[in-house]
Design an enzyme around this catalytic site. Structure first.
Site, PDB file in Angstrom:
ATOM      1  N   ASP A 119     -12.253 -15.831  54.575  1.00  0.00           N
ATOM      2  CA  ASP A 119     -13.418 -16.225  54.088  1.00  0.00           C
ATOM      3  C   ASP A 119     -14.215 -17.408  53.620  1.00  0.00           C
ATOM      4  O   ASP A 119     -13.302 -17.861  53.766  1.00  0.00           O
ATOM      5  CB  ASP A 119     -13.882 -15.163  53.072  1.00  0.00           C
ATOM      6  CG  ASP A 119     -12.910 -15.125  51.840  1.00  0.00           C
ATOM      7  OD1 ASP A 119     -13.234 -14.233  51.175  1.00  0.00           O
ATOM      8  OD2 ASP A 119     -12.297 -16.234  51.788  1.00  0.00           O
ATOM      9  N   MET A 170     -20.077 -18.735  39.449  1.00  0.00           N
ATOM     10  CA  MET A 170     -20.840 -18.312  39.694  1.00  0.00           C
ATOM     11  C   MET A 170     -21.970 -18.408  38.672  1.00  0.00           C
ATOM     12  O   MET A 170     -23.423 -17.966  39.299  1.00  0.00           O
ATOM     13  CB  MET A 170     -20.892 -16.748  40.528  1.00  0.00           C
ATOM     14  CG  MET A 170     -19.354 -17.093  41.723  1.00  0.00           C
ATOM     15  SD  MET A 170     -19.824 -15.630  42.117  1.00  0.00           S
ATOM     16  CE  MET A 170     -18.034 -14.802  40.926  1.00  0.00           C
ATOM     17  N   LYS A 229     -19.384 -15.188  53.956  1.00  0.00           N
ATOM     18  CA  LYS A 229     -20.778 -15.616  54.168  1.00  0.00           C
ATOM     19  C   LYS A 229     -20.972 -16.767  55.276  1.00  0.00           C
ATOM     20  O   LYS A 229     -20.449 -17.225  55.013  1.00  0.00           O
ATOM     21  CB  LYS A 229     -21.561 -16.043  52.653  1.00  0.00           C
ATOM     22  CG  LYS A 229     -21.593 -14.083  51.550  1.00  0.00           C
ATOM     23  CD  LYS A 229     -22.735 -14.614  50.304  1.00  0.00           C
ATOM     24  CE  LYS A 229     -21.683 -15.235  49.022  1.00  0.00           C
ATOM     25  NZ  LYS A 229     -21.959 -15.453  48.206  1.00  0.00           N
TER      26      LYS A 229
HETATM   27  C1  LIG Z   1     -15.843 -15.284  43.958  1.00  0.00           C
HETATM   28  S1  LIG Z   1     -16.016 -16.827  43.372  1.00  0.00           S
HETATM   29  C2  LIG Z   1     -14.031 -16.923  43.521  1.00  0.00           C
HETATM   30  C3  LIG Z   1     -12.797 -17.828  42.878  1.00  0.00           C
HETATM   31  C4  LIG Z   1     -11.962 -17.691  43.228  1.00  0.00           C
HETATM   32  N1  LIG Z   1     -11.332 -16.478  43.614  1.00  0.00           N
HETATM   33  C5  LIG Z   1     -11.360 -18.555  42.209  1.00  0.00           C
HETATM   34  O1  LIG Z   1      -9.864 -18.104  41.766  1.00  0.00           O
HETATM   35  O2  LIG Z   1     -11.765 -19.793  42.073  1.00  0.00           O
HETATM   36  C6  LIG Z   1     -16.995 -17.958  44.101  1.00  0.00           C
HETATM   37  C7  LIG Z   1     -16.937 -19.110  42.851  1.00  0.00           C
HETATM   38  O3  LIG Z   1     -15.386 -20.021  42.398  1.00  0.00           O
HETATM   39  C8  LIG Z   1     -16.452 -21.020  42.262  1.00  0.00           C
HETATM   40  N2  LIG Z   1     -15.402 -22.348  42.751  1.00  0.00           N
HETATM   41  C9  LIG Z   1     -14.846 -21.538  43.343  1.00  0.00           C
HETATM   42  N3  LIG Z   1     -13.493 -23.218  44.418  1.00  0.00           N
HETATM   43  C10 LIG Z   1     -14.666 -24.051  43.697  1.00  0.00           C
HETATM   44  C11 LIG Z   1     -14.109 -25.348  44.029  1.00  0.00           C
HETATM   45  N4  LIG Z   1     -13.673 -25.709  45.019  1.00  0.00           N
HETATM   46  N5  LIG Z   1     -15.003 -26.439  42.724  1.00  0.00           N
HETATM   47  C12 LIG Z   1     -16.040 -26.181  42.031  1.00  0.00           C
HETATM   48  N6  LIG Z   1     -16.426 -24.375  41.997  1.00  0.00           N
HETATM   49  C13 LIG Z   1     -15.236 -23.571  42.897  1.00  0.00           C
HETATM   50  C14 LIG Z   1     -17.593 -21.183  41.799  1.00  0.00           C
HETATM   51  O4  LIG Z   1     -17.808 -21.049  40.587  1.00  0.00           O
HETATM   52  C15 LIG Z   1     -17.852 -20.412  43.264  1.00  0.00           C
HETATM   53  O5  LIG Z   1     -19.117 -19.764  42.542  1.00  0.00           O
END
Ligand SMILES: C[S@@+](CC[C@H](N)C(=O)[O-])C[C@H]1O[C@@H](n2cnc3c(N)ncnc32)[C@H](O)[C@@H]1O
Length: 259
Positions: free
Chosen positions: A36, A168, A56
């Site tokens: 995803d 998020m 998405k």
């Molecule tokens: C559905 S959550 C999934 C989190 C993921 N499982 C993790 O452990 O990083 C998605 C959120 O993770 C954060 N996120 C994921 N990758 C990111 C990145 N490379 N830089 C900044 N924020 C990130 C953001 O807040 C985004 O809205």
């Protein structure tokens, strides 16, 4: 036929080298990979596996969570070795627990291969340790994505030795910033936003609890971003080390879906 093993694999935060050795091996051995948003596309290059995008697209889920469960279970029951690849860590706001429960219910064998969460990695790539001797002795990772039936966010009460990392939180920034004030977070407490952390698009915005709404609006803060709230943010300038121009560019959700 015995069902195939399903691996719920954390892909890491964006830099494709931040997947674990175990996760990479699972990908190489897979018959099917369900992936995803935010999974680095480079991780999919050269795999023999069939690839199915289930994230998405244009903000709309390609598949409902229950359809994803049914798909994984169905593929495993055909004897296929399945990898479910998720951004960051599968159990950190990744719905990995729900998928594992669905597999358990259907008697499908599974393993969890943890990944490096953006909560820690995006901070580290921005030069921000989330704990630091004498400054922060604990950290809390929370989400500013809220179900409609919930009041407020699960933000802990203010403690000056705790770093809070919020995921998020771009769309709901005015609401959670208001809650920080109500919870007694000082207006001058540093806040850093790290966007597209660990990739060529990484950027960092350092502001404060009192100014974060205005500063984020002025800089056009976008997703994916984490917010880091606490005094270790002040180390960012001294510890700055990462040069995004040397990193791999991320691919956005629509491009990923088209792969
Ligand atoms: C559905 S959550 C999934 C989190 C993921 N499982 C993790 O452990 O990083 C998605 C959120 O993770 C954060 N996120 C994921 N990758 C990111 C990145 N490379 N830089 C900044 N924020 C990130 C953001 O807040 C985004 O809205």
């Amino acid at each position: 036929m015995n069902p195939g093993l399903v691996s719920l694999v954390g892909a890491g935060p964006g830099d494709p080298e931040l997947i674990t050795v175990k996760g990479l091996r699972a990908l190489q051995e897979a018959d099917v990979v369900l992936y995803d948003s935010l999974a680095s596309p480079l991780l999919l290059d050269g795999l023999r596996a069939e690839r199915i995008y289930v994230g998405k697209r244009c903000g709309v889920h390609a598949m409902s969570q229950s359809a994803i469960h049914a798909l994984i279970v169905g593929l495993a029951k055909q004897g296929k070795r399945v990898v479910r690849l998720k951004g960051g860590d599968p159990f950190v706001f990744g719905r990995g627990g729900e998928e594992a429960l669905a597999l358990r219910q259907e008697g499908v064998p599974y393993e969890i291969v943890p990944g490096i969460s953006s909560a820690i990695a995006a901070a580290a790539y921005a030069g921000i340790p989330i704990t630091h001797r004498g400054i922060a002795e604990s950290f809390a990772v929370t989400t500013a994505h809220r179900r409609l039936d919930e009041d407020g966010f699960a933000i802990p009460p203010y403690d000056d030795r705790t770093t809070v990392v919020l995921l998020m939180g771009v769309k709901t920034l005015p609401q959670w910033a208001g809650q920080l004030h109500e919870l007694g977070y000082p207006g001058d407490l540093p806040v850093a936003f790290v966007t597209w952390g660990t990739t060529a698009r990484q950027s960092r915005l350092v502001t404060s609890v009192g100014r974060c709404v205005e500063d984020a609006a002025r800089h056009g803060l976008a997703s994916p971003s984490i917010a880091i709230i606490g005094r270790t943010v002040l180390l960012a300038e001294q510890l700055d080390w990462f040069d995004p121009t040397t990193a791999v560019a991320p691919v956005d959700e629509d491009e990923l879906a088209a792969q």
